[in-house]
Design an enzyme around this catalytic site. Sequence first.
Site, PDB file in Angstrom:
ATOM      1  N   ASP A  22     -17.631   5.936  -0.722  1.00 34.01           N
ATOM      2  CA  ASP A  22     -16.364   5.860   0.005  1.00 34.01           C
ATOM      3  C   ASP A  22     -16.171   7.197   0.720  1.00 34.01           C
ATOM      4  OD1 ASP A  22     -13.879   5.023   0.942  1.00 34.01           O
ATOM      5  OD2 ASP A  22     -12.825   5.472  -0.926  1.00 34.01           O
ATOM      6  N   CYS A  24     -16.390   0.581   1.234  1.00 41.35           N
ATOM      7  CA  CYS A  24     -15.150  -0.198   1.436  1.00 41.35           C
ATOM      8  C   CYS A  24     -14.613  -0.045   2.852  1.00 41.35           C
ATOM      9  CB  CYS A  24     -14.116   0.172   0.384  1.00 41.35           C
ATOM     10  SG  CYS A  24     -13.415   1.819   0.568  1.00 41.35           S
ATOM     11  N   HIS A  84      -7.569   0.603  -6.348  1.00 36.82           N
ATOM     12  CA  HIS A  84      -7.748  -0.277  -5.183  1.00 36.82           C
ATOM     13  C   HIS A  84      -8.313  -1.615  -5.686  1.00 36.82           C
ATOM     14  CE1 HIS A  84      -7.767  -1.416  -1.130  1.00 36.82           C
ATOM     15  NE2 HIS A  84      -8.652  -0.588  -0.606  1.00 36.82           N
ATOM     16  N   ARG A  93     -12.764  -9.340   1.669  1.00 34.22           N
ATOM     17  CA  ARG A  93     -11.356  -9.005   1.387  1.00 34.22           C
ATOM     18  C   ARG A  93     -10.486 -10.235   1.626  1.00 34.22           C
ATOM     19  NH1 ARG A  93      -9.659  -3.731   1.578  1.00 34.22           N
ATOM     20  NH2 ARG A  93      -7.771  -4.616   0.690  1.00 34.22           N
ATOM     21  N   GLN A 143      -9.754  -4.396  -3.328  1.00 28.71           N
ATOM     22  CA  GLN A 143     -11.070  -4.034  -2.780  1.00 28.71           C
ATOM     23  C   GLN A 143     -12.173  -4.396  -3.769  1.00 28.71           C
ATOM     24  OE1 GLN A 143     -11.910  -2.460   0.362  1.00 28.71           O
ATOM     25  NE2 GLN A 143     -13.848  -3.293  -0.359  1.00 28.71           N
ATOM     26  N   ARG A 201       0.883  -1.183   0.000  1.00 27.02           N
ATOM     27  CA  ARG A 201       0.000   0.000   0.000  1.00 27.02           C
ATOM     28  C   ARG A 201       0.906   1.214   0.000  1.00 27.02           C
ATOM     29  NH1 ARG A 201      -5.212   1.108   3.717  1.00 27.02           N
ATOM     30  NH2 ARG A 201      -5.957  -0.303   2.080  1.00 27.02           N
TER      31      ARG A 201
HETATM   32  N1   CP Z   1     -10.983  -0.736   2.635  1.00 23.29           N
HETATM   33  C1   CP Z   1      -9.714  -0.717   3.072  1.00 23.29           C
HETATM   34  O1   CP Z   1      -8.745  -0.770   2.277  1.00 23.29           O
HETATM   35  O2   CP Z   1      -9.596  -0.696   4.429  1.00 23.29           O
HETATM   36  P1   CP Z   1      -8.250  -0.419   5.236  1.00 23.29           P
HETATM   37  O3   CP Z   1      -7.795   0.982   4.889  1.00 23.29           O
HETATM   38  O4   CP Z   1      -8.612  -0.555   6.685  1.00 23.29           O
HETATM   39  O5   CP Z   1      -7.238  -1.429   4.809  1.00 23.29           O
END
Ligand code: CP
Length: 310
Positions: A228, A267, A133, A295, A136, A106
Site C-alpha cells: 500500500d 488497494c 479498512h 470492491r 478493502q 470514511r
Molecule cells: N482503496 C481505496 O480505498 O481506494 P479509494 O481511496 O479511492 O476509495
Amino acid sequence: MKHTAPPKHFLKDDDLTVAQQAEVLDLAAKMKADPYAYPALAGPKSVAVVFEKPSTRTRLSFDIGIAELGGHSVVIDAQSTQLGRGETVGDTARVLSRYVSAIVIRTFGDDRIEELAANASVPVVNALTDGWHPCQLLADLQTVAEHKPLKGTSIAYLGDAAFNMGNSTVIACSMAGMHVRIGAPEDYQPAPEVLARAAEINAATGGSVVVTEDPVEAVAGADVVSTDAWVSMGMADSEKRIEELTRYQLNGELLAHAADDAIVLHCLPAHRGEEITDEVMDGPHSRVFDQAENRLHAQKALLAWLLRER
Ligand code: CP
C-alpha cells in the site's frame, strides 16, 4: 443452512465471525457472476455514504453497488454538511438513522466511527479509518479466492503495516486461515494488540502471522504479495517515511523471490515508483484492477447480508 445473525455494525474485520466472513465472500462471488439477480435494497432502501477524506474506488463502488441492489445512495462529502462545521458525529448518527437503512463512513480516528455507531440505530460500515479498512480486505480475499484456496495460502504484506491496511490484512487473512508475513521496519509493524488478536484467531483457523524486518524473508515463496502507499492521507513526514521504507519497494527483483504463480495486490491508489514499480503494477502477476472491481461485489454482498431481515 441456518444463518447466524449479522453483527449490527462492520467497523473492523473481526466484527464478522470466521463463518460470516466466508458467507459474505461466497455471496460476493455469486453477485459478481450475476450482478442484477439480488435486488436486496429494493423499496428502495437508502444508504448514506459519508466521506471525511477523499476517495475514488470506495465512493464509486458503494454508489454503484447500492444502485445495483435496487437501493438509493446519498453520497455526502462531510465538509459540505454540518459535520464540517462541528456538528457531532453522535447527533449526525441520530439524524441519519431517521432517514436511511445504513450509514457507510470514511473518517479519521476509530473513536469517531465508534461514536457514530454507538448513536446510530442502523448498521454502520467502515469505509476506512486510521485503524482499519475492512471492506478493502473483503475485496482482497475475494480476489485471492479467484486464484487460490484461502486456507493455507501465504500472503506477504510489505511496507507500512502499522496502519489500516496492515491491521486489516493481519486480522482478515488470519480469519481466512492464511499465513501472513509482514515485511516492515520496526516502527511500521502492527501493534502488539493486533498481533495478539491474530494469534487468538489463528489458534482456531490454522493461520499464522510472522513479522520480519527483512523484505526478502517476507516474500520468499509467497503466494500473494501485497502493499500500500507509504504516505497516507494527511501524513506530514513523507520524506522520512519514503527513506525508511525504500527497501520494501515491490519491484521485479523482490517479486522474483515469491512463488512462480504469485499474484500481486495493491488497494490503490498507487504511488508508482515508490511502494510499487510500473513493471510490477502492469506485469503478469498483477491483479490490482480485479481487486478494485471486487470492491463493488464484496460491498454489495456485505450490505445485502448486513441488512438481511432488518
Ligand atoms: N482503496 C481505496 O480505498 O481506494 P479509494 O481511496 O479511492 O476509495
